[in-house]
Design a protein around this motif. Structure first.
Motif, mmCIF file in Angstrom:
data_model
loop_
_atom_site.group_PDB
_atom_site.id
_atom_site.type_symbol
_atom_site.label_atom_id
_atom_site.label_comp_id
_atom_site.label_asym_id
_atom_site.label_seq_id
_atom_site.Cartn_x
_atom_site.Cartn_y
_atom_site.Cartn_z
ATOM 1 N N GLN A 13 1.867 0.805 -7.549
ATOM 2 C CA GLN A 13 1.546 2.003 -6.827
ATOM 3 C C GLN A 13 0.034 2.158 -6.506
ATOM 4 O OE1 GLN A 13 2.358 5.204 -9.716
ATOM 5 N NE2 GLN A 13 4.525 4.523 -10.087
ATOM 6 N N LEU A 14 -0.733 1.373 -7.351
ATOM 7 C CA LEU A 14 -2.018 1.166 -6.909
ATOM 8 C C LEU A 14 -2.133 0.433 -5.765
ATOM 9 C CD1 LEU A 14 -3.870 0.754 -10.522
ATOM 10 C CD2 LEU A 14 -3.946 2.802 -8.816
ATOM 11 N N LEU A 15 -1.351 -0.654 -5.585
ATOM 12 C CA LEU A 15 -1.483 -1.620 -4.381
ATOM 13 C C LEU A 15 -1.094 -0.564 -3.167
ATOM 14 C CD1 LEU A 15 -1.842 -4.273 -3.125
ATOM 15 C CD2 LEU A 15 0.529 -4.755 -3.660
ATOM 16 N N ASN B 200 -1.290 2.191 -2.608
ATOM 17 C CA ASN B 200 -2.554 3.285 -2.287
ATOM 18 C C ASN B 200 -3.688 2.641 -1.609
ATOM 19 O OD1 ASN B 200 -1.343 5.841 -3.159
ATOM 20 N ND2 ASN B 200 -2.093 5.531 -5.409
ATOM 21 N N GLU B 201 -3.981 1.338 -2.115
ATOM 22 C CA GLU B 201 -4.872 0.635 -1.413
ATOM 23 C C GLU B 201 -4.719 0.335 -0.080
ATOM 24 O OE1 GLU B 201 -6.884 -1.520 -5.480
ATOM 25 O OE2 GLU B 201 -5.766 -2.768 -4.036
ATOM 26 N N LEU B 202 -3.256 -0.298 0.189
ATOM 27 C CA LEU B 202 -2.912 -0.655 1.238
ATOM 28 C C LEU B 202 -2.567 0.414 2.381
ATOM 29 C CD1 LEU B 202 -0.401 -3.272 0.403
ATOM 30 C CD2 LEU B 202 -2.468 -3.813 1.014
ATOM 31 N N ARG B 203 -2.443 1.601 1.797
ATOM 32 C CA ARG B 203 -2.310 2.720 2.777
ATOM 33 C C ARG B 203 -3.770 3.028 3.397
ATOM 34 N NH1 ARG B 203 0.544 6.623 -0.558
ATOM 35 N NH2 ARG B 203 2.395 6.117 0.256
ATOM 36 N N ALA C 235 -6.094 1.129 3.644
ATOM 37 C CA ALA C 235 -6.577 0.013 4.707
ATOM 38 C C ALA C 235 -5.715 0.269 5.943
ATOM 39 C CB ALA C 235 -6.137 -1.481 4.018
ATOM 40 N N VAL D 48 4.129 0.376 3.747
ATOM 41 C CA VAL D 48 2.843 1.182 4.028
ATOM 42 C C VAL D 48 2.820 1.314 5.626
ATOM 43 C CG1 VAL D 48 0.527 0.815 4.340
ATOM 44 C CG2 VAL D 48 1.513 0.839 1.919
#
Lengths: 339, 221
Positions: free
Chosen positions: A37-39, A41-44, A46, A14
């Protein structure tokens, strides 16, 4: 479940810090992992907030105006270029819009049909995936139930085995204690029997010695000197004697008996007695009592005595004044003594 | 109202579990043409820009310019360079609005990616290295006006304060490694070499920092 390595790779991905060769591998792994993939997206999201956290820096105010002027110029140039082309329209352009419209309508129909087909396929694929997921979920639940049942059965067996082991251990301990107790009792019995036998042996030994002595004495009396075991002595008054008394004593070593004859001894107070002592050279410093006696009005007395102890030899006789009843060892004045 | 796409381009969104804060992109509606520009979301602005709507472009500039300029300035540390980068980014948005892929996130993420890439390329062409400035996102207290976001920007003032608080709680070494990657365009190996730390340490710092930042931001954005 995402492990720490994947979390680190997702973070680096990310932020753009993952090397190019690892980016391809990570993206391949990400396509097959919904959770990853969800992780990402969350890190992106953040990571984007790092920008929001920066202090506000406004761009120079004229920049926007210059930018708008640039796009205006672009659009104007495009418009002018389009206007220039309208000066000499070709002849075929009169029917070209209709052809384009017809083509566009045909294309729309094709796209609509294709869209419907794709939608149907997507619906079917989604349904199949849902069915597969439901089937896998059911299978997973069944496997989990079976595993739990087996685990419970194994746990029960294990518990039963543990109980059996505990019971066996307790039985063994009880048996061991019983054997130990029995052994201790037997040892005590044997020790008691041994002690009784030792006492009996000592008694028998003493008796045997006495019999042997008696046999030897009898043999000596029959075959030897009949007076060889008799010891005789004359006792004279000592310096502590108030009178000039005399006495004669005899003692037979074979029978352990003796006799004392006394003359001219002074009478004693009622709380006093004369006591005879025999000295055995084998018992130095420990004279043996021959008994107590009193005297008549003339100072005479005749005493037959048998000491409680067996004497092997007697080399001296003596008489002392002691308290009434006698004592274990001479304490009073010696009034008579043999030489 | 900002929108966040929490889905990726590789799978249909219907197969994904629902996101924690689902705010789907509103489909373009012809009626929204008559809607005031200050009330429509960023994705619709991009759609209008694709229709060569100059007012939509102006509105998007007002929302993003501050954050994007600050990002470019943070990277190249030169106001003139940062202005050039910002101009290039918005020209690209005007000329290629179709490059925006809603599956990859909200338009701000797209614009931010363009800005970062241009700024980092510029930094490399100038043969300079990113310089970590602790006070920029660190412990120094900035005045409220420095942090305040305008009413037309893409995120409101309360959220800015929450985000800044979440970033400030990160340990310095984690924030430094994260910023060297994000703003400096440095790979994990370059960061490890620059900070003279083992590669594993850098990975662990970035991982912990990102997860803590994500957890700290829950409810803030």
């Amino acid at each position: 479940m995402i492990d720490e390595r994947s979390e680190a790779e997702a973070s680096l991905y990310v932020l753009g810090a993952l090397p190019a060769e690892e980016v391809r591998e990570f993206e391949r792994a990400m396509r097959a992992d919904l959770e990853l993939q969800l992780l990402v997206n969350e890190l992106r999201a953040a990571a984007d907030t790092l920008v929001v956290a920066l202090p506000r820096r406004d761009p120079p105010p004229p920049l926007k105006q210059r930018l708008l002027e640039s796009i205006d110029r672009q659009e104007g140039f495009a418009g002018a270029a389009a206007g220039g082309n309208q000066l000499e329209p070709p002849a075929w352009q009169s029917w070209m819009p209709w052809a384009l419209a017809a083509s566009f309508a045909l294309l729309c129909l094709l796209l609509i049909a294709l869209g419907n087909s794709l939608r149907r396929q997507a619906t079917e694929a989604r349904q199949q995936l849902n069915d597969q997921l439901a089937g896998q979920q059911r299978e997973q639940n069944n496997l989990r139930t079976q595993a739990e049942q087996k685990a419970a059965a194994y746990q029960q067996q294990l518990t039963e085995l543990q109980k059996q082991i505990v019971r066996k251990a307790e039985d063994f301990e009880r048996q061991r204690q019983a054997v130990e107790k029995e052994s201790e009792n037997k040892v005590l019995i044997v020790q008691r029997e041994k002690k009784g036998l030792e006492v009996e042996l000592a008694r028998k030994t003493t008796h045997n010695e006495r019999l042997q002595q008696q046999l030897a004495d009898a043999w000596a009396s029959i075959h030897g000197d009949p007076f060889g075991t008799i010891r005789m002595a004359v006792l004279d008054a000592t310096s502590d004697s108030p009178t000039r008394a005399t006495a004669a004593g005899a003692f037979d070593l074979a029978t352990g008996r003796g006799q004392l004859v006394v003359e001219s001894l002074a009478p004693l107070p009622p709380d006093r007695d004369y006591q005879l002592w025999l000295f055995d050279p084998n018992l130095p410093g420990a004279p043996v009592s021959g008994g107590v006696f009193g005297v008549d009005e003339h100072g005479g007395a005749r005493l037959q005595f048998q000491p409680a102890v067996t004497l092997q030899a007697v080399d001296k006789f003596a008489v002392s004044i002691e308290r009434k009843g006698g004592v274990l060892a001479p304490q009073g004045k010696m009034v008579l003594a043999s030489h | 109202m900002a929108s966040v796409i929490n889905h990726t381009a590789w799978i249909p969104c219907s197969l994904l579990p629902p996101p924690a804060d689902p705010r789907p992109v509103r489909p373009f509606n012809a009626d929204s043409v008559n809607e005031p520009l200050t009330t429509i979301d960023e994705a619709q602005l991009v759609q209008r820009i694709a229709q060569r709507d100059r007012q939509a472009f102006s509105q998007l500039y007002d929302r993003y310019a501050g954050a994007l300029y600050g990002t470019a300035l943070r990277i190249v540390n030169d106001p003139d360079e940062a202005s050039d980068i910002l101009r290039a980014v918005f020209l690209q948005i005007w000329n290629q609005p179709g490059a925006y892929d809603p599956w990859l996130g909200r338009p701000f993420h797209w614009a931010l990616t363009l800005t970062r890439n241009l700024a980092i390329d510029r930094l490399r062409s100038l043969k300079r290295r990113y310089r970590f400035l602790e006070e920029e996102t660190g412990e120094r207290d900035h005045s409220a006006s420095e942090w305040a976001a305008g009413p037309s920007e893409f995120i409101d003032q309360k959220k800015v304060a929450s985000i800044r608080a979440a970033v400030r709680t990160l340990p310095l070494e984690q924030r430094q490694a994260m910023e060297m990657a994000f703003f400096g365009g440095m790979t994990q190996n370059e960061i490890a070499e620059t900070l003279n730390q083992p590669l594993g340490t850098i990975k662990a710092r970035i991982r912990r920092g990102m997860l803590e930042l994500r957890d700290g931001l829950k409810g803030a954005v």
